[in-house]
Write a protein that holds these residues in place. Structure first.
Motif, PDB file in Angstrom:
ATOM      1  N   VAL A  12       0.841  -1.195   0.000  1.00 62.08           N
ATOM      2  CA  VAL A  12       0.000   0.000   0.000  1.00 62.08           C
ATOM      3  C   VAL A  12       0.876   1.244   0.000  1.00 62.08           C
ATOM      4  N   LEU A  13       0.552   2.184  -0.886  1.00 64.11           N
ATOM      5  CA  LEU A  13       1.237   3.469  -0.940  1.00 64.11           C
ATOM      6  C   LEU A  13       0.364   4.523  -0.276  1.00 64.11           C
ATOM      7  N   VAL A  14       0.910   5.204   0.733  1.00 63.86           N
ATOM      8  CA  VAL A  14       0.244   6.353   1.345  1.00 63.86           C
ATOM      9  C   VAL A  14       0.887   7.597   0.762  1.00 63.86           C
ATOM     10  N   LEU A  15       0.106   8.345   0.012  1.00 66.50           N
ATOM     11  CA  LEU A  15       0.624   9.494  -0.740  1.00 66.50           C
ATOM     12  C   LEU A  15       0.242  10.788  -0.029  1.00 66.50           C
ATOM     13  N   VAL A  35       3.579  -1.082   3.996  1.00 63.48           N
ATOM     14  CA  VAL A  35       3.289   0.329   3.741  1.00 63.48           C
ATOM     15  C   VAL A  35       4.528   1.080   3.271  1.00 63.48           C
ATOM     16  N   THR A  36       4.334   1.886   2.230  1.00 65.12           N
ATOM     17  CA  THR A  36       5.323   2.872   1.800  1.00 65.12           C
ATOM     18  C   THR A  36       4.660   4.235   1.844  1.00 65.12           C
ATOM     19  N   VAL A  37       5.356   5.207   2.430  1.00 60.11           N
ATOM     20  CA  VAL A  37       4.852   6.576   2.498  1.00 60.11           C
ATOM     21  C   VAL A  37       5.675   7.442   1.561  1.00 60.11           C
ATOM     22  N   ASN A  38       4.993   8.277   0.781  1.00 61.32           N
ATOM     23  CA  ASN A  38       5.676   9.204  -0.115  1.00 61.32           C
ATOM     24  C   ASN A  38       5.165  10.614   0.151  1.00 61.32           C
ATOM     25  N   ASP A  39       6.098  11.514   0.492  1.00 58.33           N
ATOM     26  CA  ASP A  39       5.729  12.897   0.806  1.00 58.33           C
ATOM     27  C   ASP A  39       6.743  13.847   0.187  1.00 58.33           C
TER      28      ASP A  39
END
Length: 450
Positions: A12-15, A35-39
């Motif tokens: 899951v990508l949290v954008l 989970v991968t977070v991209n900010d």
């Protein structure tokens, strides 16, 4: 919290972070997702990302890599503020990767029923009123969404004994798939957020998502003052509860002979209600409907309506100084909201307005300026608003540098019985980080007067 396996071992990508992104990432991690977070904010300046990394969540900061989705994500949870025109969102949609917002996660894990409130104006006041009525009626409400705590954080703590009262923006509603409130409210529909949605039609379609999953046993509370909302009643499967300030409704919520009625039953004498303004009456009627459907007594509803003076920054009563009444309506970031505020008072008004220049004029306000005895302007639009004041025939026109300067001038121009109203008709970003800061400066300046 429900124990679900929907996200276990899913990539899951949290954008986008902020509060909703952090909450979504932590919840998904707890549910066993990869989970991968991209900010966009650089990692060194991003304490939220740093805290997530410490918990073992993968973090990518400082950019949105073009090949990010090549990692095989099965779900994208995006921050509501990120538009669907973002290249990563467009890429996800083209790859048929589901894109949701954090509200959908909250619904999936919640043991509690939802009461969802959306609309162009009045959402926060209506949400707060319902929460207060349910609290007074001992219905164990929790408040979430754009007001209060992030939805998924609230849903984690909720039990089947609770009711989650949630304010929902069109941005959030675009990212739902299964979300189904037991009670849904559309306060009103006007043109808004076209920079995000592109067209009014797309904006309204986003709002409609609040009832798309409802069934006959659910309720949809609609503003029957608006023909557009009446038409929605023909589309929904839910049981429609209409409200109107313009006609008496035998089945619905309305006003007759000085009383608020719900389905033909007297609820409260309207003269006892302390919240001013016709548009607030719409919010009150919608709130009464939700409260009655939840089993709240008339006594509990009356207790709230006779003591509730409004939400901070939304036509908030601040102070009475020697007969001059000060109101903070800093949330009025567009012309429509200021129009509504102006119609709330019969007294002479000293109006404080101005802010970010988005290229529009303000002549739409002219028919609503009859009670304005003085106009004080500030910000990028101060000269435009002065021109509008001249066209409206207001004799006392003043341009100042900021809100803090405007307040003592407004008091000096007022007399007992007047209203000093901060209702800017503009966003705050030319001078203030947000409308809350602008409103707080107004409040502080008022309290310095005497």
């Amino acid at each position: 919290m429900k124990t679900i396996t929907d996200y276990r071992n899913k990539k899951v990508l949290v954008l986008g972070l902020a509060k909703s992104g952090v909450s979504a990432a932590l919840l998904l991690h707890e549910l066993g997702a990869l989970v991968t977070v991209n900010d966009l904010k650089p990692f060194s300046e991003n304490p939220e990302a740093q805290s997530l990394l410490e918990k073992g969540i993968k973090v990518i900061c400082g950019e949105h890599p073009e090949d990010l989705l090549d990692e095989g994500f099965q779900l994208v949870v995006k921050n509501p503020g990120i538009p669907y025109s973002n290249f990563l969102i467009e890429d996800a949609i083209s790859r048929k990767i589901p894109v949701i917002t954090e509200v959908e996660l909250a619904y999936k894990i919640s043991e509690a029923e939802f009461i969802g409130i959306t609309g162009t104006n009045g959402k926060t006041t209506t949400t707060t009123l319902i929460f207060e009525m349910l609290k007074e009626g001992q219905k164990n409400p929790l408040i979430a969404g754009n007001i209060g705590t992030v939805a998924s954080g609230v849903a984690k703590e909720a039990t089947s004994e609770n009711k989650i009262v949630i304010e929902l923006s069109s941005f959030q509603l675009m990212g739902i798939r299964e979300f189904r409130p037991h009670i849904a409210i559309i306060t009103n529909l006007y043109e808004a957020h076209l920079d995000y949605h592109g067209t009014r039609e797309q904006y309204v379609e986003a709002k409609k998502n609040i009832y798309k999953n409802q069934r006959e046993e659910d309720f949809l509370i609609l503003n029957f003052n608006q023909e557009e909302c009446r038409q929605l009643a023909e589309e929904t499967k839910a049981t429609v509860i209409p409200f109107s300030t313009e006609e008496y409704l035998e089945n619905g919520v309305s006003v007759k002979d000085g009383y608020i009625y719900f389905n033909g039953e007297k609820v409260i004498e309207y003269s006892k209600v302390v919240l001013p303004g016709k548009f607030n009456l719409e919010n009150i009627l919608a709130s009464v409907a939700a409260a009655k459907l939840t089993g709240v007594t008339n006594d509990a509803i009356e207790q709230v309506l006779t003591t509730f003076h409004g939400v901070k920054h939304r036509l908030q009563f601040v102070r009475d100084i020697n007969g001059t009444l000060f109101y903070n309506d800093s949330k009025a970031t567009n012309i429509l909201a200021t129009r509504m505020a102006l119609t709330s008072f019969k007294q002479p008004i000293v109006l404080l307005a101005g802010g970010l220049d988005r290229g529009n004029g303000f002549d739409e306000l002219i028919p609503y300026l009859d009670n304005v005895k003085a106009l004080i302007t500030f910000g990028e639009t101060k000269d435009k608003l002065i021109q509008t004041g001249e066209k409206a025939g207001i004799e006392s026109l003043h341009a100042v540098n900021n809100v803090e300067e405007a307040v003592p001038l407004a008091y000096s121009l007022s007399q007992p019985g007047d209203v000093v109203l901060l209702s800017p008709a503009c966003a705050s970003w030319d001078q203030y980080k947000n409308f809350e800061i602008r409103g707080d400066i107004f409040i502080n300046a008022v309290h310095k007067l005497v």
